[in-house]
Design a protein around this motif. Structure first.
Motif, mmCIF file in Angstrom:
data_model
loop_
_atom_site.group_PDB
_atom_site.id
_atom_site.type_symbol
_atom_site.label_atom_id
_atom_site.label_comp_id
_atom_site.label_asym_id
_atom_site.label_seq_id
_atom_site.Cartn_x
_atom_site.Cartn_y
_atom_site.Cartn_z
ATOM 1 N N SER A 1 0.829 -1.208 0.000
ATOM 2 C CA SER A 1 0.000 0.000 0.000
ATOM 3 C C SER A 1 0.863 1.257 0.000
ATOM 4 O O SER A 1 0.578 2.230 -0.710
ATOM 5 N N TYR A 2 1.913 1.228 0.794
ATOM 6 C CA TYR A 2 2.844 2.356 0.839
ATOM 7 C C TYR A 2 3.532 2.534 -0.513
ATOM 8 O O TYR A 2 3.733 3.660 -0.986
ATOM 9 N N TYR A 3 3.877 1.426 -1.136
ATOM 10 C CA TYR A 3 4.501 1.434 -2.458
ATOM 11 C C TYR A 3 3.585 2.112 -3.487
ATOM 12 O O TYR A 3 4.019 2.944 -4.292
ATOM 13 N N ILE A 4 2.305 1.752 -3.452
ATOM 14 C CA ILE A 4 1.345 2.340 -4.378
ATOM 15 C C ILE A 4 1.213 3.839 -4.149
ATOM 16 O O ILE A 4 1.174 4.638 -5.093
ATOM 17 N N THR A 5 1.147 4.224 -2.897
ATOM 18 C CA THR A 5 0.959 5.636 -2.569
ATOM 19 C C THR A 5 2.138 6.478 -3.034
ATOM 20 O O THR A 5 1.970 7.576 -3.586
ATOM 21 N N LYS A 6 3.352 5.967 -2.823
ATOM 22 C CA LYS A 6 4.557 6.713 -3.184
ATOM 23 C C LYS A 6 4.900 6.595 -4.667
ATOM 24 O O LYS A 6 5.704 7.398 -5.169
ATOM 25 N N THR A 7 4.313 5.597 -5.353
ATOM 26 C CA THR A 7 4.574 5.311 -6.771
ATOM 27 C C THR A 7 6.038 4.985 -7.041
ATOM 28 O O THR A 7 6.479 5.004 -8.196
ATOM 29 N N GLU A 8 6.805 4.710 -5.997
ATOM 30 C CA GLU A 8 8.204 4.351 -6.162
ATOM 31 C C GLU A 8 8.646 3.508 -4.967
ATOM 32 O O GLU A 8 8.193 3.728 -3.842
ATOM 33 N N TRP A 9 9.520 2.520 -5.227
ATOM 34 C CA TRP A 9 10.015 1.656 -4.154
ATOM 35 C C TRP A 9 11.234 2.311 -3.501
ATOM 36 O O TRP A 9 12.259 2.503 -4.152
ATOM 37 N N ILE A 10 11.113 2.636 -2.212
ATOM 38 C CA ILE A 10 12.204 3.319 -1.511
ATOM 39 C C ILE A 10 12.703 2.506 -0.317
ATOM 40 O O ILE A 10 13.456 3.015 0.514
ATOM 41 N N LEU A 11 12.302 1.227 -0.238
ATOM 42 C CA LEU A 11 12.635 0.411 0.924
ATOM 43 C C LEU A 11 13.842 -0.507 0.697
ATOM 44 O O LEU A 11 14.174 -1.298 1.576
ATOM 45 N N GLY A 12 14.465 -0.425 -0.456
ATOM 46 C CA GLY A 12 15.696 -1.168 -0.682
ATOM 47 C C GLY A 12 15.494 -2.557 -1.251
ATOM 48 O O GLY A 12 14.391 -3.111 -1.258
ATOM 49 N N ASP A 13 16.601 -3.143 -1.730
ATOM 50 C CA ASP A 13 16.569 -4.470 -2.357
ATOM 51 C C ASP A 13 16.181 -5.567 -1.380
ATOM 52 O O ASP A 13 15.422 -6.478 -1.724
#
Length: 353
Positions: free
Chosen positions: A92-104
């Motif tokens: 859900s957080y990924y969708i909201t931000k439209t970008e993955w910022i949590l790392g590999d």
């Protein structure tokens, strides 16, 4: 969410603005709708699924001395659902931000938990179906093999099978920058390979066709056995069985149909921008319906059983003595005790457990 072998489609497919002929399509409306719609519904699924399945796990751990094959199935089913829903807040957080910022690392770990939970859910539903079939239809020949040890061995085997089914997704999931410059956690299949088509067909076979076929065959035989039992309680058992099959079919069929359309798209069917848009939008609705099934599992498989409900009330009475009095708990336990007096009522109790 379809971040898996299942269909890592949120940013990989149904946000991909390119059709099968390489033409750029405008999918802005789908992306905007998804940023509002998906996080809200995923959050609701997470809350309901987490509460229900956590309660099942707590009851099983607290009263583990009463474990049998059915309890082992329920425990693992709830555990797989928990693995599944625990990843939803991150998506859900990924969708909201439209970008993955949590790392590999988190991208890989969350994908692994998600796929394990997803396939574990399906496999343990099948295990419960087969267990009921054995104990009801073959009560005098095979039921004696329903020991706790056998249940544990089968559970470990199914978790290993879930891992094997998840490996392609885990291996091909990477964090990479897309053409727009955003970091995406998604599947990156090697070019000129059939891995994407394989993932769609695997989902259709393992996620719907095989479990539904087993459910129809096994529960059909179970119903025929229950019809010959002279008890008014058999109607409740038959009704519950019908609910199990119908709910599974209704919740998972739309999602698998969209997955199949995805497969056809890879073969250059439905490749124009209108179909890309419609299938992308349908995926958002279908996956929320499918994932809501994990919220219903505790209700259908656990809370509907009188024995399990008595244990739930006993635990809630300990945690919340003001809200759950002794009388309700004791009456449930008395009903559970009366419910298991004869061999026929034992069969019925397993059918509705």
């Amino acid at each position: 969410m379809s971040y898996t072998t299942v269909d890592k489609s949120l940013y990989d497919d149904y946000y991909d603005p390119t059709n099968t002929e390489g033409v750029l399509c405008n999918n802005t409306t789908v992306r905007a709708f998804g940023r509002v719609f998906l996080p809200t519904l995923y959050s609701l699924v997470f809350i309901l699924g987490f509460i229900g399945n956590s309660l099942v796990v707590c009851v099983m751990v607290k009263f583990r001395r009463t474990s049998n094959m059915t309890d082992i199935c329920l425990f693992n089913l709830a555990l797989s659902d928990l693995l599944f829903v625990l990843t939803l807040p991150f998506w859900s957080y990924y969708i909201t931000k439209t970008e993955w910022i949590l790392g590999d690392f988190l991208c890989t770990v969350l994908t692994a938990l998600y796929t394990l939970g997803f396939y574990g859910n399906i496999f343990f539903l099948v295990m419960m179906t087969l267990d009921r079939y054995v104990v009801i239809v073959h009560a005098h020949t095979m039921a004696r093999h329903r020991s706790v040890r056998v249940g544990i061995v089968l559970s470990l085997f199914l978790w290993a099978l879930s891992l094997c089914a998840s490996l392609p997704t885990i291996i091909f999931t990477k964090v990479e920058r897309n053409e727009a410059g955003f970091m995406m956690c998604q599947q990156q299949y090697p070019e000129d390979t059939k891995w994407r088509q394989f993932s769609y067909l695997q989902m259709n076979f393992l996620g719907l066709l095989l479990p539904f076929f087993i459910m129809v065959i096994c529960y059909g035989r179970i119903i025929l056995t229950l019809v010959n039992i002279k008890s008014t309680k058999k109607h409740k058992a038959i009704k519950l069985i019908c609910i199990i099959v119908v709910v599974f079919f209704c919740f998972w069929t739309p999602y698998n149909l969209v997955i199949f359309f995805r497969f056809l798209q890879t073969l250059h069917f439905f490749g124009d921008c209108t179909n890309v848009y419609n299938i992308s939008l349908a995926m958002q609705w279908a996956e929320v319906i499918a994932f809501s099934h994990c919220c219903l599992n505790p209700i259908i498989y656990a809370f509907a059983g009188q024995k399990f409900m008595a244990l739930v009330l006993k635990l809630l009475r300990k945690w919340l003595p003001i809200c759950f009095g002794r009388s309700s708990c004791e009456s449930s336990e008395r009903r559970s005790s009366v419910y298991s007096r004869s061999s026929e009522t034992k069969i019925l109790s397993i059918a509705v457990a």
